[in-house]
Write a protein that holds these residues in place. Structure first.
Motif, short mmCIF file in Angstrom:
data_model
loop_
_atom_site.label_atom_id
_atom_site.label_comp_id
_atom_site.label_asym_id
_atom_site.label_seq_id
_atom_site.Cartn_x
_atom_site.Cartn_y
_atom_site.Cartn_z
N ASP A 38 18.07 -41.01 52.00
CA ASP A 38 17.64 -40.05 53.01
C ASP A 38 18.48 -40.16 54.26
O ASP A 38 18.79 -39.17 54.92
N GLY A 39 18.86 -41.39 54.61
CA GLY A 39 19.65 -41.60 55.82
C GLY A 39 21.00 -40.92 55.74
O GLY A 39 21.43 -40.26 56.69
N ILE A 40 21.68 -41.04 54.62
CA ILE A 40 23.00 -40.43 54.49
C ILE A 40 22.88 -38.91 54.44
O ILE A 40 23.73 -38.18 54.95
N LYS A 41 21.78 -38.40 53.87
CA LYS A 41 21.59 -36.96 53.84
C LYS A 41 21.33 -36.40 55.23
O LYS A 41 21.79 -35.32 55.59
N ASP A 54 28.61 -49.79 56.25
CA ASP A 54 27.18 -49.89 55.94
C ASP A 54 26.88 -50.13 54.46
O ASP A 54 25.72 -50.12 54.06
N GLY A 55 27.92 -50.27 53.64
CA GLY A 55 27.68 -50.65 52.26
C GLY A 55 27.29 -49.53 51.32
O GLY A 55 26.73 -49.78 50.25
N HIS A 73 25.95 -42.38 46.53
CA HIS A 73 25.34 -41.73 47.68
C HIS A 73 26.01 -40.43 48.11
O HIS A 73 25.34 -39.50 48.54
N ILE A 74 27.33 -40.36 48.02
CA ILE A 74 28.04 -39.21 48.58
C ILE A 74 28.33 -38.14 47.53
O ILE A 74 28.12 -36.95 47.77
N SER A 125 25.02 -31.31 44.92
CA SER A 125 23.88 -30.50 45.36
C SER A 125 24.27 -29.54 46.49
O SER A 125 23.42 -28.87 47.06
N ARG A 126 25.57 -29.47 46.80
CA ARG A 126 26.12 -28.54 47.80
C ARG A 126 25.69 -28.85 49.23
O ARG A 126 25.74 -27.98 50.09
N ASP A 127 25.30 -30.10 49.48
CA ASP A 127 25.07 -30.51 50.86
C ASP A 127 26.40 -30.86 51.53
O ASP A 127 26.49 -30.89 52.75
N LEU A 128 27.40 -31.16 50.71
CA LEU A 128 28.75 -31.40 51.19
C LEU A 128 29.68 -30.34 50.61
O LEU A 128 29.51 -29.93 49.46
N THR A 129 30.67 -29.92 51.39
CA THR A 129 31.65 -28.94 50.92
C THR A 129 32.93 -29.65 50.50
O THR A 129 33.12 -30.85 50.76
N ARG A 130 33.83 -28.88 49.86
CA ARG A 130 35.14 -29.43 49.51
C ARG A 130 35.88 -29.87 50.78
O ARG A 130 36.59 -30.88 50.80
#
Length: 205
Positions: free
Chosen positions: A151-154, A176-177, A183-184, A190-195
Motif C-alpha cells: 500500500d505504501g508504494i502504491k 527501503d528494500g 512491488h513495482i 495494473s496501469r498505476d504506472l506508465t511506460r
C-alpha cells in the motif's frame, strides 16, 4: 457500575425490548425468575460501527431505544482520518511490549499513510507482528508486513507524478528494500504506472 454494550446496532428486536425495559425501570430479571431482581444503578455505554439512523429507518433498531441511548454522542472517526494519533499508538504498543525499539522515519511515514481499514486493532496487529520477527532495535520498511509495504508504494505512485515518481521508486528500491518484480512491476500491469514512469526509473538507475 458501568454496563458496556458492544455492537448495539446488531441487537435482535427482542434484546432491544429487554434493554429498553431495563432503561425505563432500572430493574433486571434473572433468567428463570418470576420477579424482577430490583433496581440497578449503572451507567450505560453503547458502541457500534453501524449507521444507527439507517438501522432505525430499516426497522432493525427501535427509535425509542436509540433516543434513550444517544444522550451523549461521541463519534470516533476511523484511524485513517486521524493520522496524528498513529505515532502515539505505535509508541504505546512498543512500550507495552517491553522492548526498546524505534521506528525509522521512512517506516513511520509508510505506517502513517496506510489506510488502516481495521483501525486500531489492525495497527496493533502490525506492530506486534513486526516486533515478534524483529531482530534489531530499529523498525525499517523491510520489517513491515507485505500488505503495509504494498500500500505504501502504491500511495507514492498515486500521490506524485512523473520525475518525482521515478525518484521515489528508486529510493524505495535502493534504500527501503523493495523488489522491482514484487512491488513495482504489478503496478505497471495494473496501469498505476506508465511506460514513461518506468523509463524514468531506469534512467534514474
Amino acid at each position: 457500575g458501568t454496563l458496556f454494550l458492544d455492537e448495539v446496532g446488531d441487537m435482535s428486536l427482542r434484546m432491544q425490548a429487554l434493554l429498553l425495559r431495563f432503561l425505563e425501570s432500572g430493574e433486571i430479571r434473572p433468567v428463570g425468575a418470576d420477579q424482577p431482581h430490583g433496581a440497578v444503578d449503572v451507567r450505560i455505554i453503547a458502541a457500534t460501527n453501524r449507521d444507527v439512523d439507517a438501522r432505525v429507518a430499516a426497522g432493525d433498531l427501535r427509535a425509542d431505544l436509540l433516543y434513550r441511548l444517544r444522550v451523549v454522542h461521541l463519534p470516533v472517526p476511523p484511524l485513517r482520518d486521524r493520522p496524528e494519533d498513529i505515532p502515539l499508538l505505535i509508541q504505546f504498543f512498543i512500550t507495552r511490549s517491553g522492548r526498546r525499539v524505534t521506528v525509522s522515519p521512512t517506516a513511520m511515514r509508510m505506517l502513517v499513510n496506510h489506510r488502516w481499514s481495521g483501525n486500531v486493532r489492525e495497527l496493533q496487529n502490525v506492530i506486534e507482528q513486526t516486533l515478534a520477527l524483529l531482530s534489531s532495535d530499529v523498525i525499517e520498511v523491510e520489517h513491515l508486513p507485505q500488505s503495509v509495504r504494498a500500500d505504501g508504494i502504491k500511495l507514492v505512485v498515486q500521490g506524485e507524478r512523473r520525475r518525482q515518481v521515478a525518484d521515489d521508486l528508486y529510493d524505495a528500491l535502493v534504500r527501503d528494500g523493495y523488489s522491482f518484480f514484487e512491488h513495482i512491476h504489478p503496478l505497471f500491469l495494473s496501469r498505476d504506472l506508465t511506460r514513461h514512469d518506468l523509463r524514468e526509473l531506469v534512467r534514474r538507475g
